[in-house]
Each structure stands twice: as C-alpha cells, then as structure tokens.
Design an enzyme around this catalytic site. Structure first.
Site, PDB file in Angstrom:
ATOM      1  CG  HIS A 370      -2.011   0.851   1.608  1.00  0.00           C
ATOM      2  ND1 HIS A 370      -1.975   2.182   2.512  1.00  0.00           N
ATOM      3  CD2 HIS A 370      -2.592   1.193   0.555  1.00  0.00           C
ATOM      4  CE1 HIS A 370      -2.798   2.638   2.123  1.00  0.00           C
ATOM      5  NE2 HIS A 370      -3.232   3.182   1.341  1.00  0.00           N
ATOM      6  CD  GLU A 397      -2.393   2.357  -3.229  1.00  0.00           C
ATOM      7  OE1 GLU A 397      -3.503   2.353  -3.927  1.00  0.00           O
ATOM      8  OE2 GLU A 397      -1.250   2.237  -2.917  1.00  0.00           O
ATOM      9  CG  ASP A 399      -2.690   6.732  -4.300  1.00  0.00           C
ATOM     10  OD1 ASP A 399      -4.004   6.172  -3.754  1.00  0.00           O
ATOM     11  OD2 ASP A 399      -2.214   6.776  -2.576  1.00  0.00           O
ATOM     12  CG  HIS A 412      -4.128   9.423  -0.412  1.00  0.00           C
ATOM     13  ND1 HIS A 412      -4.262  10.024  -0.103  1.00  0.00           N
ATOM     14  CD2 HIS A 412      -4.214   8.446  -1.228  1.00  0.00           C
ATOM     15  CE1 HIS A 412      -5.833   9.131  -0.072  1.00  0.00           C
ATOM     16  NE2 HIS A 412      -5.984   8.512  -0.242  1.00  0.00           N
ATOM     17  CD  GLU A 471      -6.775   5.125  -5.036  1.00  0.00           C
ATOM     18  OE1 GLU A 471      -7.949   5.681  -4.871  1.00  0.00           O
ATOM     19  OE2 GLU A 471      -6.317   4.408  -4.064  1.00  0.00           O
TER      20      GLU A 471
END
Length: 628
Positions: A370, A397, A399, A412, A471
């Site tokens: 993450h 992962e 962003d 993020h 993401e």
C-alpha cells in the site's frame, strides 16, 4: 418487576423461543428480499447495476433515492417491529397467567401487518424530522472547519480545528440522542396501542405520550436496567465463547495435537458459537418485549383499571407430537432430544475430521504494498517502493493525480500538508514546483530529501520486478487525466503488468472506453445493488465487506476480490483463509512472513487461527505467526 419478568419468561419461554426462531426464518425468506427487489428496481430505472462509495451520497440526495432510502429503513424497522409484536403479545398473555401458542402469535401479527407498517412509516418520518437538521449541522461543521486541507491531514495530524469539529459533532450527537431517547420513552406503548386497541398511528403516539406523562423517569430506570442486563448477557456470551476458543486452540492446536482433533474442535466451536450467539440475541430480545408487555399492562391498570383477561388453550408441543408419531411406543422428553443432538454433533465432528483434517490447501494470494512499504518508509516515494520490492511484495499500489501543467505525479492527498507541512494544493503547481518539497523527512531523518516521484519514475523502478496498481485520484480539476496515464503505461510497455483502480466508477469507464486491454479495479467500502455486475475485473474492499460469501460470489463470476488495508498478522491469516485474491498492506514483509508460516498448517488449524483473531487475541500464537 424482576420477579414478574422472571415469572413471565418461565411461563412462556418455549413459545417465545419458537416465535423468535420462526419469525426470523419468515422474515429472511419473505420480507428481506422485498427491500432488495425495491432497490434493484430503482437501480434499473437509473441505469446503474450498483452504487458505490462516491454514488451513495448523491443517490441519497436524489429525490428518488431519498424515497427509496426511507422505504428501505421503514421496511427494516417494520421487520423488527413485527417480530417484537409477536413476542409482546405472548408476554402480555403471560402477565395474565395465560399460555400462548406461537402459531396464534404469528396469526395475530399477520392480522395487523399493514397497521404496523403504517405505524413504522409515521415513526420513521417523525424521527427523520429530527435527524435531518443534525446531519446538516454536522455537514456544515465539516465544511467550515475541515475543508481547507485534505481530510487525511486532519486525521493524521489532528490540529486544533479537528478537535473543535469533533467536539461540535459530539455535542450535536448527544443532543440528538437525548431527543431520540425522549421519543423512545414517550412512544413506548404506541405499538401495543396500534395492535391491541386498534388505534391509528398518530393517535397511538399521542395516547402513548399521555400514558407515560409523569412516569418517564420510572420508565427510563426500567429501560436502563434492561440495557445493563443486555450488555451483561452479550459480554457473558462473548466471554464464554472466548473461553471455548482459548481451550480449543490451546488443547487441540498449540499443544501439537493431531489434525483430526483440530478439525473436531473447529466443528464444535462453529456450532457452539452459533448457539451461544443466537441464545444471547433471543434472551435480550425476549426480555425487552416482556418488559414492554408488563409496563403496558401496569400503565393500563393505573389509568383504566384491570384489563379484561383473555382465555386460551395451552400451546401444543409439536416437537414431541411429531416424534411420538414416528416412534409411537416411545415417550420422548427434553433430555432425550438433547442427547440426540449431542450424538448428532459428535457424528458431524467425526465426519469433518475425516474429510478435512489432513487437507493443506495452497494459498493463492497476492501481497500488495500500500503506497509502497508505507509502514516503514514515506508513502508513495521511490524509497517506499524500493523497500516494498525488497520485502517481497508481488504488487505495488500507488496513487496518481494531475498537476497544474498536466503532469502525472505519485501522491495521495490533494495537498502537501501531511507529507511536507506545506499549505499547497497539488493542482496549483507544476511538477517542477512540486519537486522542491521534501516529502520524506516527516517519516524520519533517514528519508529526508525524498521528492514526489513522477509516474514515469515509478514505472521505470517497478517494470519487470512486480505488478502495479495505479489508483486514479479525482479532485475536480482533471483534463485528459486518463489519456495521460494510459500514454505513460503504453510507452513503458506495462500493459500486462499495470492495473488501474479508482473509487470513481466513471473514471474507470473512461479508461475502458479509451483502452479495454487494461485490468480495472473498483475501490469501495459500501455497496448498493448488484456490485458484481459492474464492468470491472476486480474489487478492492475493506475488511468488513470481505466476507467469505462475497469472495466466493466474485470468484464465481470470474472476478477477483482484494481486501485493504491489513497490517496485523493474525488478521492477514484469517483473510487468506477466506480466499481473498490479494491483501493490501503497509507491511509486505509481515504478509510474506505469514504466508511462509501458513504452509505448515492444515485447513482446520488455519480456521482455528481465524477464531483466535476474533475472540482470543491474548493467547500465545505459535512461532510461525509471530513477526521476526
């Protein structure tokens, strides 16, 4: 009052038990699907297979959505009210020393079905008039005090305005609960008045207020005593099952017993857990309904004198009648029935032990870092990504969002307040401007000097070493966002190893329209409707949604299910046992450690670890589950 309630329960517990069980079955079979049917009808009219996080609020604010929401709430309250009515009816008769029949109780409920639904509709409407201003005040508080920076800054740093907002919301909540408690007290006899006396809902509410006027402190004391009793019952049931889990895990697992004993312990724990939980629910619900029946009778006597009693025949014990028909020469008692259940329980345990005791299923789950290894390193930085790769992550992962000049950066939050302390929005600066900010020092001096990476830098670092979840973050200023991301992915040759995820279904649809060769994943923590019908390849859900049923349903449809964000070793093991396809974690090294240790366990032993995760975290789990 306690003695009276004990008498009522002793007289009527069998009929209460049967009514409670039968009504839950009837509600599950007949009433609950109505809500789902109504919701799916509206979704069909709107042209959406499901509504997820970003759509829920808009759906509720839509007039049609608001009507559906109120209808679903009304239906849910009506289900509980109908069940309670049957139990109150039995309790009211028990208070007059008359036995009841659960069939007659269900017949009585059926006779008053629409009256109860109308009553619940009136109650939901009046309560809604109190709740809506509360929601508006909370929304205004968040907007005025917590809208300057990204919400993650407030949650992590907790500046003074966070505490002011929290304090105001707590104050508003206390006021609302006080008002709702007052309504509960003043309307406590409305349901019996609607059904026993045939009054219309509005008249029943007004009459109940009249009956309780001057006695609300007394009623409050009784309800608080019941609430304390309910808490005690649930704590005892939870504690009892915790003791059983500790015993089963320690004796049949940690002691090194054979796998068949672990399987037997697992089956016993599952059955006993269900019985204990259901029994606690029954005792709490029945005691509440008996209390309402007693209070209603006493207050009727105070205002109008002794109510006229109703005679009825004793209830028939259908279980014993059925057994006597099958075995006409044998007289069965409760002891015989209980002994038979124990034999059946042992038989089921033996079969399960034989079938599942020695199975060692293979874990097929991906470890997804993450924002990189964000437990140890600053999130979404090259340092965190490199550390995650070293710790054994299968997938990284990240962003991404757009800058003022359209570059794609890996970050993020919408601003830099959390990661650098700067009062700066990402959308207001170019990539060159943003490169001046240190986004690593907040995590530790060893990470000082880390910068916000571009998507291209991350792609170069990950290519050929791991999969990538990208993401898409939408903050309302995007221009050609999806095209820019796809161009970078295509240019790096990562069509097969990069997957695109987002909270925004419309963003994913835009990606699908541009290039249907990428795997798409929808992030969600709430769902309405047929989520699995959405045009995505996998779902990323929170731990609450990641039930075994949803996992199996998704996989049956050819879609994967990933759970976020799990940072605890025992919970990781439990989620793997549920069959999830991936675990998003800040600690990929811990997830890899758990996977390595699980290879030594049988199916039953893994399930026992799952029980320990829920009920007995204090036990000394074996070395294979402890972090290095």
């Amino acid at each position: 009052m306690a003695a009276a309630l004990a008498h009522d329960f002793r007289v009527s517990w069998q009929q209460l038990l049967k009514t409670h069980l039968l009504y839950e079955l009837i509600a599950a079979i007949l009433l609950v699907p109505v809500g789902a049917l109504l919701l799916n009808l509206v979704l069909w009219l709107l042209g959406n297979p499901a509504l997820t996080d970003e759509d829920i609020l808009l759906f509720a604010l839509n007039p049609l959505g608001a009507v559906v929401l109120v209808a679903v709430i009304t239906l849910g309250v009506a289900i509980f009210s109908l069940r309670n009515l049957a139990l109150i009816w039995i309790g009211y008769r028990a208070a007059h020393n008359h036995r009841s029949n659960y069939i007659l109780a269900l017949t009585f409920v059926n006779h008053h079905f629409w009256g109860v639904v109308r009553y619940v509709g009136v109650v939901v409407f009046r309560v809604g008039l109190r709740v809506v201003p509360y929601l508006l005040l909370c929304a205004a508080t968040v907007y005025l005090l917590l809208d300057q920076y990204d919400i993650n800054y407030y949650l992590s740093e907790r500046p003074p305005e966070f505490w002011w907002a929290l304090g105001l919301i707590v104050l508003f909540t206390v006021v609302l609960l006080w008002k709702l408690w007052g309504l509960l007290i003043s309307w406590i006899f409305a349901l019996p008045l609607v059904t026993f006396r045939g009054k219309k809902p509005a008249a029943a509410l007004a009459h109940s207020e009249t009956l309780t006027r001057g006695y609300r402190i007394e009623i409050t004391a009784f309800l608080l005593a019941w609430l304390a009793f309910a808490v005690l019952v649930y704590l005892l049931s939870y504690g009892l099952f915790g003791v059983l889990v500790h015993w089963g895990t320690s004796v049949f697992f940690l002691s090194g017993s054979e796998s068949w004993t672990a399987s037997a312990a697992l089956v016993l724990l599952m059955i006993l857990g269900a019985l204990i939980n259901w029994s606690a629910s029954f005792v709490v619900t029945a005691s509440y309904c008996l209390l309402i029946a007693r209070l209603y009778m006493q207050f009727r006597i105070r205002h109008y004198g002794q109510p006229k009693a109703i005679n009825t025949k004793p209830a028939t014990n259908f279980t014993r009648v059925l057994l006597s028909r099958i075995f006409p020469r044998r007289r069965f008692t409760g002891i015989h029935i209980f002994a038979g259940l124990l034999v059946a329980l042992g038989f089921a345990s033996a079969i399960s032990a034989e079938l599942f005791g020695n199975l060692k299923p293979e874990d097929r789950v991906g470890i997804i870092a993450h924002r990189g290894a964000s437990y140890d390193a600053p999130e979404n930085t090259l340092a965190a990504i490199e550390l995650a790769l070293q710790q054994g992550a299968d997938t990284i992962e990240i962003d991404v969002q757009q800058t003022l000049s359209g570059e794609i950066l890996v970050i993020h939050d919408r601003d830099l307040k959390k990661v650098s302390g700067a009062d700066t929005q990402v959308r207001d600066l170019t990539a060159d401007d943003l490169a001046r900010f240190d986004v690593g020092a907040w995590k530790g001096i060893s990470y000082a000097g880390e910068r916000i990476p571009t998507l291209q830098q991350v792609l170069d670092a990950v290519k050929g070493r791991a999969q990538l979840f990208v993401e898409l973050k939408y903050y309302g200023h995007e221009q050609g966002f999806e095209q820019g991301v796809l161009a970078l992915l295509d240019g790096t040759g990562m069509q097969d190893s990069a997957h695109i995820i987002s909270l925004n279904p419309r963003g994913l649809a835009a990606v699908r329209a541009l290039d249907d060769g990428y795997q798409l994943g929808l992030l969600t923590s709430v769902k309405l409707g047929r989520m699995l019908d959405m045009d995505v390849d996998f779902f990323l859900v929170n731990r609450v949604m990641a039930t075994r049923g949803l996992v199996k349903a998704a996989q049956k449809r050819g879609k994967r299910l990933v759970v976020w964000t799990i940072n605890d070793d025992v919970e990781m093991s439990a989620m793997i046992s549920r069959g999830v396809d991936g675990i998003i974690t800040d600690r990929p090294d811990l997830a890899r450690h758990v996977l390595d240790r699980r290879r030594e366990l049988t199916l039953a032993q893994r399930a026992l670890v799952g029980f320990a995760e829920v009920f007995d975290r204090s036990i000394d789990l074996p070395e294979w589950l402890e972090a290095d």
